[in-house]
Enzyme design. Structure first.
Site: not given
Ligand code: AGP
Length: 613
Positions: A2, A27, A77, A103-104, A486, A490, A493, A509, A608
């Site tokens: 948030c 956020r 969020w 926020n929290g 990774e 990508k 997400e 396996h 983010k």
């Molecule tokens: C990345 O595409 C993601 N949105 C997410 O996994 C991100 O890398 C993760 O939340 C860690 O964030 P940070 O690097 O700000 O700690």
């Protein structure tokens, strides 16, 4: 997560707050809301979904209803309760006099709620925040002093919070409090600001107070008073903010993600400048605060991070172990915490985070700090909470990353880890010829990245061809196994396609059972020690009718009958190849998502900066 913004001064609060919130949407964007306080009135406007929905509602209001010069706003969020209007912030009390944005997570809200209900508090939402609203209102009814009410209430709250509170009988003040969640107070002239992050206020002021845990602040247009956890007034520590006003422009690209992917050659140049001059000169890393003696005593490295940063850490493990011989463990921050981790003063703990605010990683770092390990933080935010915990701080200088899907920050993290591993190896007097090779490759990386980015037609066609598949498997071995993880992250997400990364050798396996013509397999094969092995794993997949996409730097006759589609990347040594392969996977994910019409920059359910554990 948030984002919160508060304003008190002479301007229309609604304008400052909406603009500030637009910089904080990274956020969270499940809902947005604002409370405008003036002349014994508190007007609350909320909307589910993105900030644009709230803006539409505000456009329909009479000027006299939105011209207040005090206000607080929120972009959410969702943690507790659906992303509905009723759960949107600000929250309020029975008589709607008090408003709060938060926020929290208030961890003890379930204990507090029945107590407050017994006292007559009526709860409308499913949020933990509404408990704080009623609790503070209750304290206010006793003291008629908003500051004292908040000071007393926070002593009863457990968990994490950064919040702003107003009361309609006191439009001349906002009370802010913080514990384990970021909050800054922007210092203006005749006006002051409160925000979760700098971009929200940098246009108005370059001076700010970073509120510390357990502090409470009373903010008026002309004054800021900060109180410690014992309610003692303390001196204001005003700092200069490290940002220029941010032009959040897509620079002609359709999405921030695409722009950020294309920025990667420059990001590499930025990371290398002043640190790596040529292959024959030692890497310069003044940020590392370890003496040669301390460095030599390091006998163990632990890397802790989440998501994309964790994948960068996995690449780092390969490079560090190869160059230095020091054993490296890489662990998700959320798994590192709440158990007895083995670390001591000879352990180097590396925390990696784009935002520097990820709650799991902050907790993990604090745990490692208690073991007297040297804490080295690799982050894109040198002003973040994590940076403040660092013994050594390695800023990655990738520039602000807006897209929720991390791309250029991953590249900068990889580069920082290569440099760090080389620095360690050189300080341990390793005369490894591999170090020279890596340096050579790093210096030519920008032009190789440009070669990929200048011709993306093939990747776009592949994206279109495979966009209707519901599942994907990414495979690789060795140093590109993290690239497979990774790449899969990508894709899932931003396109919501079920994608999983596996070490290619693990396919047989279990996962191979899922293979048929409906399950494409993307394989990363670089010329090097595991090339033939991955090729065999691809044959096994082909024999199960899986469609195969190869990402490779090696032109091989064998590919012809094996792969349905191939992406050729420039020639590169295996150990540096993750930095090239990932760009192909980023572009593939981007174009699939874009082709499917998804919200590329703000995918559903994500944020983010993940500031809750
Ligand atoms: C990345 O595409 C993601 N949105 C997410 O996994 C991100 O890398 C993760 O939340 C860690 O964030 P940070 O690097 O700000 O700690």
């Amino acid at each position: 997560m948030c984002g919160i913004v508060g304003y008190i001064g002479k301007k229309r609060a609604v304008d400052v707050i909406l603009k500030g919130l637009s910089y904080l949407e990274y956020r969270g964007y499940d809902s947005a809301g604002i409370a405008l306080i003036s002349d014994n009135s508190a007007r609350i406007f909320k909307a589910p979904g993105k900030l644009s929905n709230l803006k539409e509602i505000l456009c329909l209001q009479k000027e006299s209803d939105i011209n207040a010069t005090t206000g607080i706003g929120h972009t959410r969020w969702a943690t507790h309760g659906l992303p509905t209007e009723i759960n949107a912030h600000p929250h309020t009390c029975n008589c709607k006099s008090l408003t709060i944005v938060h926020n929290g997570i208030i961890e003890n809200y379930k204990d507090l709620k029945p107590v407050l209900e017994k006292k007559g508090c009526k709860f409308l939402s499913q949020t933990d925040t509404e408990v704080a609203a009623h609790l503070i209102a209750h304290e206010f009814n006793e003291t008629k002093d908003l500051l004292k009410a908040v000071q007393s209430a926070v002593k009863k709250l457990k968990g994490a919070y950064a919040f702003c509170v107003t009361h309609k009988s006191m439009p001349d003040r906002i009370i802010a409090a913080r514990k384990n969640a970021p909050l800054i107070i922007g210092v203006g002239e005749g006006e002051n600001f409160i925000a979760s992050d700098i971009p929200a206020i940098i246009e108005y002021t370059k001076k700010a107070i970073y509120l510390s845990d357990n502090q409470v602040a009373e903010i008026k247009a002309e004054s800021i008073k900060i109180y410690d956890e014992n309610d003692n007034l303390i001196a204001n520590k005003v700092e200069n903010l490290p940002f220029e006003p941010i032009a959040l422009s897509k620079m002609g690209y359709k999405h921030f993600m695409l722009k950020e992917i294309h920025e990667q050659p420059d990001v590499v140049r930025n990371v290398l400048v002043d640190k790596l001059h040529d292959e024959d000169t030692a890497v310069v890393l003044d940020d590392v605060q370890l003496t040669k003696d301390e460095l030599e005593k390091i006998n163990r490295i632990q890397i802790i991070a989440c998501g994309t940063s964790l994948h960068a850490g996995l690449v780092g493990k390969y490079v560090f172990e190869e160059l230095t011989g020091i054993p490296v463990d890489v662990e998700a921050s959320s798994e590192y915490i709440y158990r007895n981790t083995i670390a001591d003063e000879n352990t180097l703990v590396i925390g990696i985070s784009q935002s520097g605010e990820t709650a799991d990683t902050i907790t993990a770092i604090k745990q490692a700090k208690d073991k007297n390990s040297h804490i080295l933080i690799i982050t894109n935010r040198k002003d973040s909470a994590m940076a403040r915990l660092a013994d050594s701080l390695l800023p990655i200088n990738a520039g602000i990353e807006v897209s929720v899907a991390a791309t250029k920050s991953y590249m900068a993290q990889l580069l920082s880890l290569y440099l760090l591993a080389i620095y360690f190896a050189e300080n341990k007097n390793s005369k490894n010829s591999l170090i020279k090779d890596i340096k050579k490759e790093l210096l030519t990386l920008p032009s190789k990245l440009e070669a990929i980015l200048n011709d993306t037609k093939n990747i776009e066609n592949i994206a279109k061809k495979y966009s209707s598949y519901k599942n994907f498997i990414f495979i690789a071995r060795g140093i590109n196994y993290p690239s497979a993880l990774e790449g899969a992250l990508k894709l899932k997400e931003i396109s919501y396609i079920n994608a999983t990364g596996y070490p290619a050798g693990e396919l047989k396996h279990g996962p191979i059972a899922m293979l048929d013509e409906t399950m494409p397999v993307l394989a990363i094969l670089n010329e090097g020690i595991v090339y033939d092995k991955v090729l065999s794993n691809c044959e096994e997949a082909k024999a199960r009718q899986a469609k195969l996409i190869g990402v490779t730097n090696f032109i091989d006759e064998k590919h012809k009958n094996l792969f349905d589609d191939t992406v050729i990347i420039p020639e590169i040594k295996d150990i540096v190849s993750p930095a090239l392969n990932i760009v192909v996977l980023q572009l593939l994910a981007y174009h699939i998502s874009e082709y499917l019409g998804k919200d590329v920059d703000q995918p559903r359910n994500l944020a983010k900066s993940v500031t809750v554990e």
